[in-house]
Scaffold this motif. Structure first.
Motif, PDB file in Angstrom:
ATOM      1  N   SER A 611       0.847  -1.176   0.000  1.00 37.24           N
ATOM      2  CA  SER A 611       0.000   0.000   0.000  1.00 37.24           C
ATOM      3  C   SER A 611       0.892   1.238   0.000  1.00 37.24           C
ATOM      4  O   SER A 611       1.878   1.300   0.725  1.00 37.24           O
ATOM      5  CB  SER A 611      -0.875  -0.020   1.256  1.00 37.24           C
ATOM      6  N   ILE A 612       0.570   2.162  -0.859  1.00 41.13           N
ATOM      7  CA  ILE A 612       1.319   3.417  -0.867  1.00 41.13           C
ATOM      8  C   ILE A 612       0.330   4.562  -0.836  1.00 41.13           C
ATOM      9  O   ILE A 612      -0.630   4.571  -1.603  1.00 41.13           O
ATOM     10  CB  ILE A 612       2.165   3.561  -2.144  1.00 41.13           C
ATOM     11  N   GLN A 613       0.570   5.456   0.078  1.00 41.01           N
ATOM     12  CA  GLN A 613      -0.245   6.664   0.070  1.00 41.01           C
ATOM     13  C   GLN A 613       0.633   7.802   0.529  1.00 41.01           C
ATOM     14  O   GLN A 613       1.026   7.860   1.688  1.00 41.01           O
ATOM     15  CB  GLN A 613      -1.470   6.499   0.972  1.00 41.01           C
ATOM     16  N   GLY A 614       0.983   8.671  -0.378  1.00 42.74           N
ATOM     17  CA  GLY A 614       1.874   9.771  -0.046  1.00 42.74           C
ATOM     18  C   GLY A 614       3.182   9.239   0.485  1.00 42.74           C
ATOM     19  O   GLY A 614       3.819   8.397  -0.128  1.00 42.74           O
ATOM     20  N   GLU A 615       3.528   9.693   1.667  1.00 43.65           N
ATOM     21  CA  GLU A 615       4.778   9.270   2.274  1.00 43.65           C
ATOM     22  C   GLU A 615       4.700   7.844   2.811  1.00 43.65           C
ATOM     23  O   GLU A 615       5.710   7.233   3.104  1.00 43.65           O
ATOM     24  CB  GLU A 615       5.115  10.214   3.435  1.00 43.65           C
ATOM     25  N   GLU A 616       3.482   7.364   2.994  1.00 47.76           N
ATOM     26  CA  GLU A 616       3.302   6.079   3.656  1.00 47.76           C
ATOM     27  C   GLU A 616       3.523   4.930   2.685  1.00 47.76           C
ATOM     28  O   GLU A 616       2.851   4.823   1.666  1.00 47.76           O
ATOM     29  CB  GLU A 616       1.886   5.970   4.241  1.00 47.76           C
ATOM     30  N   LYS A 617       4.478   4.080   3.026  1.00 51.14           N
ATOM     31  CA  LYS A 617       4.732   2.909   2.194  1.00 51.14           C
ATOM     32  C   LYS A 617       4.623   1.668   3.082  1.00 51.14           C
ATOM     33  O   LYS A 617       5.356   1.535   4.059  1.00 51.14           O
ATOM     34  CB  LYS A 617       6.125   3.007   1.581  1.00 51.14           C
ATOM     35  N   LEU A 618       3.699   0.809   2.753  1.00 52.63           N
ATOM     36  CA  LEU A 618       3.458  -0.367   3.600  1.00 52.63           C
ATOM     37  C   LEU A 618       3.661  -1.641   2.804  1.00 52.63           C
ATOM     38  O   LEU A 618       3.273  -1.719   1.640  1.00 52.63           O
ATOM     39  CB  LEU A 618       2.022  -0.356   4.143  1.00 52.63           C
ATOM     40  N   LEU A 619       4.236  -2.626   3.469  1.00 51.38           N
ATOM     41  CA  LEU A 619       4.310  -3.968   2.883  1.00 51.38           C
ATOM     42  C   LEU A 619       3.504  -4.886   3.793  1.00 51.38           C
ATOM     43  O   LEU A 619       3.648  -4.829   5.017  1.00 51.38           O
ATOM     44  CB  LEU A 619       5.762  -4.448   2.833  1.00 51.38           C
ATOM     45  N   ILE A 620       2.687  -5.731   3.189  1.00 50.85           N
ATOM     46  CA  ILE A 620       1.819  -6.587   3.994  1.00 50.85           C
ATOM     47  C   ILE A 620       2.232  -8.041   3.776  1.00 50.85           C
ATOM     48  O   ILE A 620       2.241  -8.534   2.651  1.00 50.85           O
ATOM     49  CB  ILE A 620       0.337  -6.381   3.634  1.00 50.85           C
ATOM     50  N   TYR A 621       2.586  -8.691   4.874  1.00 51.20           N
ATOM     51  CA  TYR A 621       3.060 -10.070   4.809  1.00 51.20           C
ATOM     52  C   TYR A 621       2.095 -10.988   5.527  1.00 51.20           C
ATOM     53  O   TYR A 621       1.293 -10.556   6.343  1.00 51.20           O
ATOM     54  CB  TYR A 621       4.401 -10.219   5.530  1.00 51.20           C
ATOM     55  N   GLU A 622       2.277 -12.295   5.264  1.00 52.52           N
ATOM     56  CA  GLU A 622       1.579 -13.268   6.088  1.00 52.52           C
ATOM     57  C   GLU A 622       2.122 -13.128   7.515  1.00 52.52           C
ATOM     58  O   GLU A 622       3.280 -12.778   7.719  1.00 52.52           O
ATOM     59  CB  GLU A 622       1.792 -14.688   5.566  1.00 52.52           C
ATOM     60  N   TYR A 623       1.274 -13.412   8.475  1.00 56.03           N
ATOM     61  CA  TYR A 623       1.663 -13.272   9.880  1.00 56.03           C
ATOM     62  C   TYR A 623       2.307 -14.563  10.367  1.00 56.03           C
ATOM     63  O   TYR A 623       1.802 -15.654  10.107  1.00 56.03           O
ATOM     64  CB  TYR A 623       0.433 -12.949  10.718  1.00 56.03           C
ATOM     65  N   MET A 624       3.418 -14.416  11.048  1.00 55.48           N
ATOM     66  CA  MET A 624       4.131 -15.596  11.540  1.00 55.48           C
ATOM     67  C   MET A 624       3.922 -15.718  13.038  1.00 55.48           C
ATOM     68  O   MET A 624       4.381 -14.868  13.813  1.00 55.48           O
ATOM     69  CB  MET A 624       5.628 -15.462  11.247  1.00 55.48           C
ATOM     70  N   LEU A 625       3.271 -16.786  13.390  1.00 59.47           N
ATOM     71  CA  LEU A 625       2.840 -16.986  14.760  1.00 59.47           C
ATOM     72  C   LEU A 625       3.986 -16.918  15.761  1.00 59.47           C
ATOM     73  O   LEU A 625       3.869 -16.349  16.832  1.00 59.47           O
ATOM     74  CB  LEU A 625       2.180 -18.357  14.838  1.00 59.47           C
ATOM     75  N   ASN A 626       5.088 -17.534  15.414  1.00 62.80           N
ATOM     76  CA  ASN A 626       6.157 -17.636  16.408  1.00 62.80           C
ATOM     77  C   ASN A 626       7.220 -16.552  16.265  1.00 62.80           C
ATOM     78  O   ASN A 626       8.321 -16.698  16.772  1.00 62.80           O
ATOM     79  CB  ASN A 626       6.770 -19.029  16.354  1.00 62.80           C
ATOM     80  N   LYS A 627       6.841 -15.486  15.539  1.00 63.85           N
ATOM     81  CA  LYS A 627       7.726 -14.333  15.429  1.00 63.85           C
ATOM     82  C   LYS A 627       9.089 -14.738  14.883  1.00 63.85           C
ATOM     83  O   LYS A 627       9.207 -15.686  14.139  1.00 63.85           O
ATOM     84  CB  LYS A 627       7.867 -13.652  16.798  1.00 63.85           C
ATOM     85  N   SER A 628      10.120 -14.014  15.300  1.00 60.88           N
ATOM     86  CA  SER A 628      11.408 -14.309  14.690  1.00 60.88           C
ATOM     87  C   SER A 628      12.231 -15.259  15.552  1.00 60.88           C
ATOM     88  O   SER A 628      12.030 -15.373  16.756  1.00 60.88           O
ATOM     89  CB  SER A 628      12.164 -13.012  14.417  1.00 60.88           C
ATOM     90  N   LEU A 629      13.170 -15.901  14.884  1.00 62.64           N
ATOM     91  CA  LEU A 629      13.975 -16.927  15.530  1.00 62.64           C
ATOM     92  C   LEU A 629      14.715 -16.385  16.753  1.00 62.64           C
ATOM     93  O   LEU A 629      14.819 -17.058  17.766  1.00 62.64           O
ATOM     94  CB  LEU A 629      14.964 -17.486  14.495  1.00 62.64           C
ATOM     95  N   ASP A 630      15.223 -15.156  16.667  1.00 61.91           N
ATOM     96  CA  ASP A 630      16.013 -14.643  17.790  1.00 61.91           C
ATOM     97  C   ASP A 630      15.166 -14.509  19.052  1.00 61.91           C
ATOM     98  O   ASP A 630      15.675 -14.646  20.156  1.00 61.91           O
ATOM     99  CB  ASP A 630      16.682 -13.298  17.435  1.00 61.91           C
ATOM    100  N   ASN A 631      13.868 -14.276  18.853  1.00 62.54           N
ATOM    101  CA  ASN A 631      12.946 -14.208  19.981  1.00 62.54           C
ATOM    102  C   ASN A 631      12.977 -15.441  20.857  1.00 62.54           C
ATOM    103  O   ASN A 631      12.884 -15.371  22.073  1.00 62.54           O
ATOM    104  CB  ASN A 631      11.520 -14.121  19.433  1.00 62.54           C
ATOM    105  N   LEU A 632      13.042 -16.592  20.205  1.00 58.48           N
ATOM    106  CA  LEU A 632      13.037 -17.856  20.935  1.00 58.48           C
ATOM    107  C   LEU A 632      14.451 -18.286  21.286  1.00 58.48           C
ATOM    108  O   LEU A 632      14.743 -18.667  22.412  1.00 58.48           O
ATOM    109  CB  LEU A 632      12.386 -18.955  20.091  1.00 58.48           C
ATOM    110  N   LEU A 633      15.327 -18.191  20.291  1.00 57.86           N
ATOM    111  CA  LEU A 633      16.644 -18.805  20.422  1.00 57.86           C
ATOM    112  C   LEU A 633      17.471 -18.164  21.531  1.00 57.86           C
ATOM    113  O   LEU A 633      18.227 -18.833  22.220  1.00 57.86           O
ATOM    114  CB  LEU A 633      17.369 -18.675  19.077  1.00 57.86           C
ATOM    115  N   PHE A 634      17.329 -16.839  21.691  1.00 55.22           N
ATOM    116  CA  PHE A 634      18.199 -16.170  22.643  1.00 55.22           C
ATOM    117  C   PHE A 634      17.461 -15.819  23.928  1.00 55.22           C
ATOM    118  O   PHE A 634      17.901 -14.974  24.695  1.00 55.22           O
ATOM    119  CB  PHE A 634      18.800 -14.912  22.011  1.00 55.22           C
ATOM    120  N   ASP A 635      16.336 -16.431  24.149  1.00 53.63           N
ATOM    121  CA  ASP A 635      15.569 -16.159  25.360  1.00 53.63           C
ATOM    122  C   ASP A 635      15.690 -17.362  26.285  1.00 53.63           C
ATOM    123  O   ASP A 635      15.242 -18.454  25.956  1.00 53.63           O
ATOM    124  CB  ASP A 635      14.106 -15.907  24.979  1.00 53.63           C
ATOM    125  N   GLU A 636      16.298 -17.126  27.436  1.00 54.93           N
ATOM    126  CA  GLU A 636      16.580 -18.243  28.349  1.00 54.93           C
ATOM    127  C   GLU A 636      15.316 -19.039  28.662  1.00 54.93           C
ATOM    128  O   GLU A 636      15.353 -20.247  28.808  1.00 54.93           O
ATOM    129  CB  GLU A 636      17.192 -17.725  29.652  1.00 54.93           C
TER     130      GLU A 636
END
Ligand SMILES: *[C@@H]1O[C@H](CO)[C@@H](O)[C@H](O)[C@H]1NC(C)=O
Ligand SMILES: *[C@@H]1O[C@H](CO)[C@@H](O)[C@H](O)[C@H]1NC(C)=O
Ligand SMILES: *[C@@H]1O[C@H](CO)[C@@H](O)[C@H](O)[C@H]1NC(C)=O
Ligand SMILES: *[C@@H]1O[C@H](CO)[C@@H](O)[C@H](O)[C@H]1NC(C)=O
Ligand SMILES: *[C@@H]1O[C@H](CO)[C@@H](O)[C@H](O)[C@H]1NC(C)=O
Ligand SMILES: *[C@@H]1O[C@H](CO)[C@@H](O)[C@H](O)[C@H]1NC(C)=O
Ligand SMILES: *[C@@H]1O[C@H](CO)[C@@H](O)[C@H](O)[C@H]1NC(C)=O
Ligand SMILES: *[C@@H]1O[C@H](CO)[C@@H](O)[C@H](O)[C@H]1NC(C)=O
Ligand SMILES: *[C@@H]1O[C@H](CO)[C@@H](O)[C@H](O)[C@H]1NC(C)=O
Ligand SMILES: *[C@@H]1O[C@H](CO)[C@@H](O)[C@H](O)[C@H]1NC(C)=O
Ligand SMILES: *[C@@H]1O[C@H](CO)[C@@H](O)[C@H](O)[C@H]1NC(C)=O
Length: 865
Positions: A611-636
């Motif tokens: 989506s683009i509107q003026g200054e606003e530029k958006l990219l829309i992705y599928e949502y990933m339930l478990n977020k990013s790998l670093d979230n899990l991997l580096f969390d004790e």
């Protein structure tokens, strides 16, 4: 002696009974206990103080073997416990005694050991064992005889086939299913039979009978609602008088206990019979026999057999059809169904709009609806939502999560959801129904069907409106997209019209022919043509993300923040919002659209639209339930969710995604910023590479390029790239190597540097050269992993981080190494780059150009060359 008998008796009889009782107490007092050195020989027995239970040797039915067990004094056929059930004694010379080491043991006539109580850390303490009034045989030190709280061992902890009032069955989700009761093999043979009885704490506590032969459940009680088990009609109606069951609050370790307290002074027992039926019975002293109160599963009600009607089907014992598909479902095989074979169950008539994994469902399609199902034994395999809230919160949660196909809000249980098939449902013709709601395609709803006649008219109208709207949007974008020269005046996502930067059209064609040869391109879910991208209205996305509400922020990608959003249809999305005023983001935005639109692979994150509107530029992705790998991997706290199997499949998935970028996609693509935070995990922990903002396309023959802008993340950048701005597929291989070592070790390459003045790579090399590589492995998987696989991975990781690009394997070789059991890997050389890095970094800082040097933020700088 039935001293507990409450039947009306005359006064004189009562006093006589009392006298007898006292006498019995006195007489038998010495016979409920054995002390160290004492024994009970075959023919003798111990009798509980209340004269109800007896412990001794017996032969069941027609068996000639001898066993040690506990039975009722008034009915020696009613066995409640057997010690040596799988080790029968032949001959009548067996003996039960307490050994010098304090253990309770049984020896046969040849004095060989048949059975021993399992006493932890057996000491030479003097012990004694007592048969208690509730049938529990307890071994303690001789200074606390009969005190169960100080028991060294007790028969209640090792039950055979009978649950007695006073027993405690532990329930904890940590322990999972627990099956302490096991049926006899036959009425003559107490050895372990085909059925077990126990508890399943998941998704609401219930009692379950398993058929071990068929490896499946045979019966279940339905979930506990704090008063009774909701799937047992008998209990529903008789809850107040026959309830008796109680489940305690979780203790400090999260363990709850099921107990049973009889509401009358009668004698009750619960036994899992050899034929797989749990029977609750009560001793009838006047008739001198057991009254059978109920049997589970009820032999006269086939609906009680687990999933008798198959999936998505309800069993109704009073309906001649017997099995009835849920509304919106039809029999899987009509022929089998008509022949009254229900095992195949039912299937959906119309597939759900969810799950959105099917890319066709993006956008404004009508959401699924929920259908109410009444009066049921709720389906099995539920998940309990720990959240607070009411039925509406439960419904909202379920409708927002595509994997949720049904929910119920039951007082005493709260919000239950189902994510798998709906199995083992039963219809009860009773008051106090339990309702649940299951997801259906909207056209299956009553409302949906009523309007279906109008549908054609409406669809035409909507289509026309849509056309007008699209034309208007197109016009609007045309006027607003002055700044976006590359994307020109077309909708932002139309991939055919986006100019490909760096590479001429002619060259693009060249590689596509280059790649049309090998047949394996299309394997792995690869697709040569990208999907159609959708243009989203900016206001739709703003609404979906609650106006880019901070609370919906998932993280900070390169060049923009990422937000979670929910489209009006309920589909979850991730939205990257490019920082509005930075000219820097624009190029990355174009790159990302250009590249991702053309790529489709299950290990690359999918771009749904933009989506683009003026200054606003958006990219829309599928949502990933478990977020990013670093979230899990580096969390004790969370890293233990990633067991070795998962980690290996993540490594392989990343390798496949990268291989696709490097070799198999229509264009050769170098990601340039592969790192743990750019690997997203879906609900099944499948890794997906994201953030193509810095990726570059390559010509087929071009193997290396030079850039004036060095972009990437410290710690993942290969030496030639960081120092000379040279990048190639081998610089991605380097980043992959670092990532692989991070996954195996659970340590950030960067964090290492900060406290130890050494990098993960240097540390890995040191362990490697000292032959102690296993020390590198994350402690929480070290014991459970397969050493061969781990060693191979570390070896591959070491090869990928070689200083010289020439010494690093390409991704196809990495894939071969990963998949092959036998491939011989070359030996890595000592990496030296790591020691240079501090200096390199300072150089960047002194350069002073647009540097962000926090641990995990992408950096960009101009290298003066
Ligand atoms: C109970 O103990 C007494 C005295 O120790 C003994 O004489 C009697 O035989 C015992 N009874 C049984 C049934 O073992
Ligand atoms: C004792 O051992 C002998 C020889 O091993 C065997 O024949 C006999 O059946 C055993 N007796 C008992 C009571 O186990
Ligand atoms: C128990 O006693 C035995 C023999 O008296 C002795 O060999 C053993 O070491 C003792 N064990 C402990 C734990 O005291
Ligand atoms: C326990 O047994 C030991 C040794 O047999 C004995 O000395 C002691 O008095 C006993 N204690 C009790 C409370 O019976
Ligand atoms: C409730 O218990 C009584 C006996 O106590 C029994 O007769 C009756 O059938 C039970 N109700 C149901 C629905 O099973
Ligand atoms: C909880 O677990 C710990 C460690 O396993 C144990 O020592 C403790 O006794 C347990 N607490 C309860 C109440 O069971
Ligand atoms: C238990 O399983 C065995 C082996 O499959 C079978 O022969 C036997 O009939 C089963 N017993 C019962 C009671 O179902
Ligand atoms: C019942 O149907 C299932 C498939 O739905 C089939 O596998 C099975 O053989 C059938 N059983 C009988 C007795 O026909
Ligand atoms: C996705 O939806 C389309 C159209 O509804 C259908 O043909 C296709 O089989 C679906 N794909 C999957 C994987 O469900
Ligand atoms: C969706 O449901 C799954 C399965 O219960 C759960 O693991 C996940 O956290 C849910 N997703 C969200 C966004 O809550
Ligand atoms: C029924 O559901 C269970 C649990 O999800 C599944 O394992 C099984 O394969 C399903 N059976 C059929 C016939 O689809």
């Amino acid at each position: 002696m039935e001293t507990h008998n409450k039947n009306p008796v005359s006064a004189s009889l009562a006093s006589l009974v009392f006298l007898l009782y006292s006498f019995a107490q006195f007489c038998y007092a010495a016979n409920d206990t054995i002390k160290q050195g004492e024994s009970v020989r075959d023919g003798r027995s111990l009798i509980s103080g209340n004269n109800v239970f007896e412990l001794g040797f017996f032969s069941p039915g027609n068996s000639k073997f001898r066993y040690v067990g506990i039975w009722y004094k008034f009915d020696s056929k009613a066995l409640v416990w057997v010690a040596n059930r799988n080790m029968p004694i032949s001959g009548r010379n067996g003996v039960l005694r307490i050994e010098a080491d304090g253990k309770l043991v049984i020896h046969d006539g040849n004095n060989s050991l048949v059975w021993a109580s399992n006493v932890p850390g057996s000491s030479n303490d003097s012990t004694a064992a007592k048969l208690l009034n509730n049938g529990n045989f307890v071994l303690t030190r001789n200074d606390s005889i009969g005190d169960t709280s100080r028991a060294l061992w007790q028969s209640f902890d090792e039950p055979t086939d009978t649950f007695l009032p006073g027993m405690r069955v532990p329930l904890s989700s940590k322990r999972g299913e627990y099956q302490p009761y096991r049926s006899w093999k036959t009425p003559d043979d107490p050895s372990s039979g085909n059925y077990s009885l126990g508890v399943d704490p998941n998704g609401g506590q219930q009692i379950v009978i398993w058929d071990l032969n068929k490896r499946r459940r045979r019966w279940r009680s339905g979930h506990w609602n704090q008063q009774f088990f909701t799937g047992v009609p008998f209990m529903r109606n008789n809850a107040s008088t026959l309830g008796g069951f109680h489940i305690s609050q979780p203790d400090e370790n999260g363990t709850m206990y099921i107990t049973y307290t009889a509401s009358t002074p009668d004698i009750y027992r619960f036994q899992i019979g050899w034929e797989g039926r749990e029977q609750q019975s009560r001793w009838n002293p006047s008739k001198k026999e057991w009254d059978y109160l109920q049997s589970e599963p009820d032999p006269d009600n086939e609906c009680e057999l687990y999933n008798f009607c198959g999936n998505y089907s309800t069993c109704d014992r009073l309906d001649r059809r017997r099995c009835i598909c849920l509304e919106g479902f039809r029999p899987k095989s009509q022929a089998q169904w008509d022949a009254r074979n229900w095992s195949g169950g039912c299937v959906r008539k119309i597939d759900l709009r969810c799950p959105a994994a099917n890319g066709t469902s993006v956008g404004k399609a009508k959401p699924d609806v929920f259908k109410k199902s009444r009066c049921t034994k709720l389906p099995d395999l539920a998940t309990l939502l720990s959240s607070e809230g009411d039925v509406d919160a439960c419904r909202t949660w379920c409708s927002e999560n595509c994997s949720c196909i049904a929910f119920a809000f039951i007082p005493g249980i709260r919000c239950m959801i189902w994510t798998g098939d709906l199995v083992d449902m039963q219809y009860f013709h009773q008051r106090g129904s339990l309702d649940f709601f299951y997801r259906l395609h909207h056209s299956e709803s009553d409302h949906g069907r009523k309007i279906s006649n109008l549908a054609i008219v409406i669809i035409s109208l909507v289509a026309a409106a849509f056309l007008v709207a699209s034309l208007w949007l197109l016009w609007r974008y045309k006027t607003k997209l002055n700044g976006l020269s590359a994307v020109s005046s077309k909708p932002c996502c139309n991939d055919d019209d986006v100019a490909v930067f760096d590479v001429s059209k002619g060259k693009s064609k060249e590689f596509s022919t280059d790649l049309s040869g090998p047949a394996d391109i299309l394997k792995d879910g690869n697709q040569v043509h990208g999907p159609e991208l959708q243009n989203f209205d900016f206001s739709t996305i703003a609404t979906a993300t609650n106006n880019f509400f901070e609370g919906n922020r998932l993280g900070q990608g390169g060049f923009g923040a990422v937000y979670k959003g929910v489209l009006p249809g309920g589909e979850q999305i991730a939205v990257k919002r490019l920082s509005g005023h930075s000219g820097q983001g624009l190029e990355e935005f174009k790159t990302e659209i250009t590249l991702i639109a053309k790529l489709q692979h299950r290990n690359l994150v999918k771009l749904l639209g933009c989506s683009i509107q003026g200054e606003e530029k958006l990219l829309i992705y599928e949502y990933m339930l478990n977020k990013s790998l670093d979230n899990l991997l580096f969390d004790e706290a969370k890293k233990s969710e990633l067991d070795w199997k998962t980690r290996l499949s993540i490594i392989e998935g990343i390798a496949r995604g990268l291989l696709y970028l490097h070799r198999d996609s229509r264009h050769r693509i170098i990601h340039r910023d592969l790192k743990a935070s750019n690997v997203l995990l879906d609900a099944e922990m499948n890794p997906k590479i994201s953030d193509f903002g810095m990726a570059r396309m390559f010509g087929g023959n071009q193997n290396e390029a030079n850039t004036v802008r060095v972009v990437g993340t410290y710690g993942y950048m290969s030496p030639e790239y960081a120092m000379e701005g040279l990048f190639s597929v081998k610089s991605d291989v380097y980043s992959f190597g670092v990532l692989l070592l991070e996954i195996v070790s659970g340590q950030r390459n960067n964090s290492f540097r900060s406290f130890d003045h050494t990098s993960l790579l240097a540390y890995a090399w040191r362990l490697w050269s000292e032959d102690k590589v296993m020390d590198l492995v994350d402690p929480c998987i070290r014991d459970s992993c397969s050493p061969n696989e781990v060693l191979k991975c570390i070896h591959i990781g070491m090869l990928c981080v070689q200083d010289s690009p020439a010494h690093r394997p390409k991704m196809d070789a990495v894939m071969v190494f990963l998949e092959s059991e036998t491939a011989t890997l070359p030996m890595p050389r000592k990496p030296t780059y790591t020691s240079l890095r501090t200096a390199v970094e300072e150089e960047y800082v002194l350069d002073g150009q647009e540097i962000v040097s926090s641990n995990d933020v992408t950096v960009t700088t101009i290298v003066g060359r």
